[in-house]
Design a protein around this motif. Sequence first.
Motif, short mmCIF file in Angstrom:
data_model
loop_
_atom_site.label_atom_id
_atom_site.label_comp_id
_atom_site.label_asym_id
_atom_site.label_seq_id
_atom_site.Cartn_x
_atom_site.Cartn_y
_atom_site.Cartn_z
N ARG A 184 0.80 -1.23 -0.02
CA ARG A 184 -0.21 0.03 -0.03
C ARG A 184 0.91 1.22 -0.11
O ARG A 184 0.55 2.54 -0.47
N HIS A 185 2.04 1.37 0.91
CA HIS A 185 2.88 2.49 0.69
C HIS A 185 3.41 2.64 -0.89
O HIS A 185 3.35 3.64 -1.22
N ASP A 188 0.38 3.90 -2.89
CA ASP A 188 0.05 5.16 -2.59
C ASP A 188 1.29 6.26 -3.20
O ASP A 188 0.95 7.27 -3.59
#
Length: 369
Positions: A184-185, A188
Amino acid sequence: MRTTLEYIFVLIALLITTFLTSAQTSEKESGKFVVVLDAGHGGHDSGNIGSGYKEKDIALKIVKDIGNSLEKNKDIKVIYTRDKDVFVTLRGRAKIANDADADLFVSVHCNAHNSSANGTETFVLGLHANQRNFEIAKKENEVIFLESDYEKHYEGFNPNSPESFITLSLMQEDYLDNSIRLARHIEDNFKAQQKRKSRGVKQAGFWVLHNTYMPSVLVETGFLTYKQEGAYLNSKNGQTKMSKSITDAILDYKKQLDFNVGEDLYQVNSAEALSDAPQIIDNVVFKVQIAASSKLLEPKSYNFKGLEDVSREKVGDFYKYYYGYTSDYSSIQQMHIEAKSKGYKDCFVVAFKDGKKIDVDHALKSASN
């Protein structure tokens, strides 16, 4: 059906044996956060070729950029599965990561499709949620066929068989939550920093993720078959920007992990540093998160290496499993150590107030005010 089940049980046993042997012989450099960077394909395996661009070359350049940036941090040790244009087997890539007892495994690739598909996507290990994810995993896994004696080395695993994927998620379940966190990092950052189209975090049965025993992700940085995206990924500017997003994601993940697991002021890993005196925090409940999984498991001790007092919570499409339930921070620290001793090395303490998750340091600071 019986033959399929027998095959699955035999394969699981072989995988467990392989894991235990690797774990016993591995030795990590003390005090370092070890990141294994894996540039997909290489040598006679060029990977995807879209608009004349070679996946193996682009992946290697991005990976080396990431490594050069990470190596500036004295607390991080970088290991490459390949740092030049050579062919490395999937089992060889996994072995490098396992022998290093790595904290993270990041595999970098480029996508392709016979359509105008474009955008980034980052995969964690899991049973294919849809046919397209299965096809992507199948394509990446087919590099197995380029290896001599692949039947011997992969214990009958067949990239073209959906049944072969059933076992792939079982050994990596303990690391799924942290794999998703890193993924997710990354996604994003692609979206926010580089304004790239993100197709999100997904699950699929990649063999190389399955056989690495640490949080692991496979990053598809874009589609070489989409003209504009292929040109961007083949450019120095595009490679620099994509590598920066991945580097920043790894550093953010490490910072978050340090904070949650115990290398800051509040979370202490050393048993000698723990106080036996109760430290009750009113209106706060502490738990140790030991696993996250797409599988629904009964919170019984036989499913969690003998740990009692296990609870389960559904968050989105995943189930989170916790050990312990107490307002005594000293007690939860002891439980944290116990969970790690049982093999949950990436477990961490979490805090809840009024049923909602809050930062552990916020809970502790509020108690001292």
